[in-house]
Each structure stands twice: as structure tokens, then as C-alpha cells.
Design an enzyme around this catalytic site. Structure first.
Site, PDB file in Angstrom:
ATOM      1  CD1 TRP A  40      -2.129  -2.214   1.983  1.00  0.00           C
ATOM      2  CD2 TRP A  40      -2.864  -1.304  -0.154  1.00  0.00           C
ATOM      3  NE1 TRP A  40      -2.655  -2.690   0.947  1.00  0.00           N
ATOM      4  CE2 TRP A  40      -4.093  -2.320   0.109  1.00  0.00           C
ATOM      5  CE3 TRP A  40      -2.902  -0.157  -1.139  1.00  0.00           C
ATOM      6  CZ2 TRP A  40      -4.071  -2.657  -0.954  1.00  0.00           C
ATOM      7  CZ3 TRP A  40      -3.929  -0.706  -2.076  1.00  0.00           C
ATOM      8  CH2 TRP A  40      -4.952  -1.702  -1.677  1.00  0.00           C
ATOM      9  CG  ASP A  64      -3.175   4.009   3.918  1.00  0.00           C
ATOM     10  OD1 ASP A  64      -4.024   3.539   4.946  1.00  0.00           O
ATOM     11  OD2 ASP A  64      -3.049   3.734   3.239  1.00  0.00           O
ATOM     12  CE  LYS A 118      -8.832  -2.580   3.580  1.00  0.00           C
ATOM     13  NZ  LYS A 118      -8.038  -1.618   2.810  1.00  0.00           N
TER      14      LYS A 118
HETATM   15  C1  LIG Z   1      -7.691  -1.935   1.517  1.00  0.00           C
HETATM   16  C2  LIG Z   1      -6.034  -0.697   1.693  1.00  0.00           C
HETATM   17  C3  LIG Z   1      -6.042   0.570   1.324  1.00  0.00           C
HETATM   18  C4  LIG Z   1      -6.449   0.784  -0.396  1.00  0.00           C
HETATM   19  O1  LIG Z   1      -8.434   0.890   0.030  1.00  0.00           O
HETATM   20  P1  LIG Z   1      -9.161   0.675  -0.828  1.00  0.00           P
HETATM   21  O2  LIG Z   1     -10.726   1.293  -0.383  1.00  0.00           O
HETATM   22  O3  LIG Z   1      -9.738  -0.356  -1.816  1.00  0.00           O
HETATM   23  O4  LIG Z   1      -8.814   2.014  -2.080  1.00  0.00           O
HETATM   24  C5  LIG Z   1      -4.308   1.449   0.724  1.00  0.00           C
HETATM   25  N1  LIG Z   1      -4.522   1.174   2.374  1.00  0.00           N
HETATM   26  C6  LIG Z   1      -4.454   0.235   3.028  1.00  0.00           C
HETATM   27  C7  LIG Z   1      -3.457   0.242   4.135  1.00  0.00           C
HETATM   28  C8  LIG Z   1      -5.409  -0.123   2.597  1.00  0.00           C
HETATM   29  O5  LIG Z   1      -5.359  -1.302   4.015  1.00  0.00           O
END
Ligand SMILES: *Cc1c(COP(=O)(O)O)cnc(C)c1O
Length: 361
Positions: free
Chosen positions: A102, A172, A196
């Protein structure tokens, strides 16, 4: 029907009380005479939902007043694309600390409009650790430093996020927000896709220090302007109202359960249980992440013989344990242990793993 223990990385397991409330209000919301799906986002009923969700999130994460909370449609990847447009000028250096898939995605989303630099990366070692602070090469004058608090695919988590220096740190937190107490004031911004740990897919949260919203950024459509979104209370256009509502229910559930301190305690116990089962299996199962960077939220693990993977997944499913298949980037297995996963689910998983090893050792 019986609900399995769902180890999906995202969209992930939601607390059953949240699903039941959502189910009840699907048909009629309060005294609206209509479903929450059918009412205006500008009417008093939905405005109350939106404001309560923000207030509860502020309480849950102890968000200081000088931070705006912005709810937007789209995923974390969308936020990643909008960060450089809002917080950097065209061509400006932006530093990315990359500890997994990511972090690379975030860099890719920025590379077309800024000078996105890899300040540090653990890719050479297969993303089995975080890049030590001593090895970061930060760029003087960078617009920000970006990192991924928890790498959902590689199972690598910063247990202590280092100081980044003078540029604001943007993190993030998609897969670890609200999993433990967090000092928001250390960050210029944190963001998360909701699917998540915060609720359903389709909505993201950006928590941003208000002075960063005064940055000019670079040419962008008004709808992609975070300062304008903040002024409009995230309602420049129709927000994903259902998702916002279910996010609010999920946040309220977390508060009712005891808040982030309680989830930190539960998550530490859950992760310890699973890592102990892996490490104690005599090599039958293995996790390859450095001990100090093992994620509490996503635990990738491999069977000693990949030929057994399919059988493992089939028998796990029969035992009521679903979505354990690893990401295609890594293969093997992955168990995601977000806040909604009870310790009983992890106990059921480690019991199953032991029985599987005994039967197919
Ligand atoms: C799932 C995830 C993303 C991407 O999320 P989307 O909603 O599919 O764009 C980005 N960063 C992390 C750490 C993630 O777990």
C-alpha cells in the site's frame, strides 16, 4: 443461517449488533416513513446521523479541535491520489516511506503530479520489516512524508511511528485505525478507507490539521478540494449516506465496548494467541515478518507445504472459519483480526490449525 468467523482483510467482518441495527433501519428510519437509503442527505434526519458519526469518531480517536474530519466517497486509494493535489504544488518533492504494497500504491498515485520520492523502503528484504528511521533519506522542503501505519497485505506494522522531521507526516491508517490509542497531533493527516476497521466500503475518512487545508495545492476540480469539502461539511455533493450511517453505528459500537484502549488490549491478546500458535508449530506454519514489526491486524502465514493450502482452506471453511486465503501477491494464508473479530474467533482458528497439523502432519 449461522455466521462464520470471517477473517477477510476487507471488506471485513462487522459487529453483529451493527448489522442488526442497519437491518432494522433499512426499511424505516426513525419516524421518517422511509428507509435511511431513501432520505435526503440535506434533511435534518441525515444531518443528525452525519454529525453524530463525526462527534463519536472525534471522541473515539481523541481528535483535537484543530483537525478537520472529512468523509468522502471512494477508497483509501482515492485519498492517496488527492493528497499530492491538495497538499503539494506541481513537481514538489514528497517523501514516501514504503513498507509494503500500500505504500507503493500511495507513491504510484502521486508520481504523475509531484516528485514522489522513496525516502526509505523495505522492499529489498521482501517487505518483512519496516525501514528503520536511521535509513530514511528525507528531502529538505518536501511537502510531506507519507507512510503506511499497517501494511494489510504484508502484515507489517509500525509499532512506534518515528518522528518525521519538519514536513508533516501523513499516514495511511486504513487497516489499523481505532485499533489502539493514537496521538493524532503527531500527524499532519491520517486517513483510512472504512472497510477494514471502521465500517462498510465506499467511504473514507481524512483527519487533517486545519493549517494544511490552507495550502494552495495544485489545479484540481472543485470536488477534489479538501478545503472546500471541509467547509461544506463533506457535502459538496451527495455523500455515501448509507456508508456514513453504518460507519457511525460501528464507531458507536466501539465506544460502547470501551473505546480504543479496550480494543488495544483485545487486539494484543488476539495477535499474541495466533503468533504463538504459528511460532509453536515447529515450522508447520510460519510467519516471516520481523518480530518487532508484526502486524496485530493482518497475520500472513504459510503452511510448510503449499500443496496443503487448498485442503486447509476447505476444512477451515467447514469449521466455520472463512476468508483465510492469502493475497495473491504473497500466497499462503492471511488472518485479519480487526476490532470486530472476537477472541473466540482467533481461539477457534488456532484450535483448527492445531487439529489440521495433527491430521495432516
Ligand atoms: C485496503 C487498503 C487500501 C486501499 O483501499 P481502497 O479502499 O481499496 O482504495 C489502502 N491502504 C491500506 C493500508 C489498505 O489496507
Amino acid at each position: 443461517m449461522s455466521r462464520a468467523y470471517n477473517f477477510s482483510p476487507g471488506p471485513a467482518m462487522l459487529p453483529e449488533p451493527v448489522l442488526r441495527q442497519a437491518q432494522a433501519t433499512m426499511l424505516e428510519f426513525g419516524s421518517c416513513g422511509a428507509s435511511i437509503l431513501e432520505i435526503s442527505h440535506r434533511g435534518p434526519d441525515f444531518i443528525a446521523v452525519a454529525q453524530q458519526a463525526e462527534a463519536d469518531l472525534r471522541t473515539l480517536l481523541a481528535i483535537p479541535d484543530d483537525y478537520a474530519v472529512i468523509f468522502t466517497a471512494g477508497g483509501a486509494t482515492t485519498v492517496q491520489a488527492l493528497l499530492p493535489l491538495n497538499f503539494a504544488v506541481a513537481g514538489q518533492a514528497c517523501d514516501y516511506v514504503v513498507s509494503g504494497h500500500w505504500g507503493k500504491t500511495a507513491l504510484k498515485q502521486a508520481a504523475h503530479c509531484v516528485d514522489a520520492r522513496i525516502a526509505a523502503s523495505s522492499e529489498a528484504g521482501g517487505f518483512r520489516d519496516v525501514p528503520a528511521r536511521a535509513h530514511w533519506r528525507l528531502t529538505p522542503g518536501a511537502a510531506y512524508v507519507h507512510l503506511t501505519a499497517n501494511e494489510t497485505i504484508h502484515g507489517v506494522e509500525w509499532r512506534d511511528i518515528p518522528e518525521a522531521g519538519t514536513a508533516p507526516l501523513i499516514a495511511d491508517f486504513s487497516s489499523s485505525i481505532a485499533s489502539e490509542p493514537l496521538d493524532v497531533a503527531r500527524f499532519g493527516a491520517i486517513y483510512a478507507g472504512a472497510q477494514k476497521n471502521l465500517g462498510p466500503v465506499g467511504i473514507s475518512v481524512l483527519i487533517v490539521r486545519r493549517d494544511l487545508l490552507e495550502r494552495e495545492g495544485q489545479p484540481r476540480a472543485p470536488i477534489f478540494d479538501y478545503a472546500a469539502q471541509a467547509r461544506a461539511e463533506s457535502m459538496l455533493n451527495t455523500p455515501p449516506s448509507w456508508n456514513w450511517y453504518v460507519l457511525g453505528l460501528t464507531v458507536k459500537w466501539m465506544l460502547d465496548e470501551g473505546g480504543v484502549a479496550e480494543f488495544a488490549r483485545r487486539n494484543a491478546r488476539k495477535a499474541a494467541l495466533l503468533y504463538a500458535a504459528i511460532d509453536g508449530s515447529g515450522g508447520y506454519y510460519r510467519n516471516e515478518v520481523a518480530a518487532g514489526a508484526r502486524s496485530r491486524m493482518n497475520v500472513p502465514f504459510f503452511l510448510h507445504d503449499p500443496a496443503l493450502d487448498k485442503l486447509f482452506l476447505d476444512e477451515a471453511k467447514q469449521a466455520g472459519l472463512v476468508a483465510l486465503k492469502g493475497h495473491r501477491v504473497l500466497g499462503g494464508m492471511r488472518a485479519s483480526l480487526y476490532n470486530a473479530m472476537p477472541e473466540a474467533g482467533v481461539q477457534a482458528l488456532v484450535d483448527f490449525m492445531r487439529e489440521f497439523q495433527q491430521a495432516h502432519g
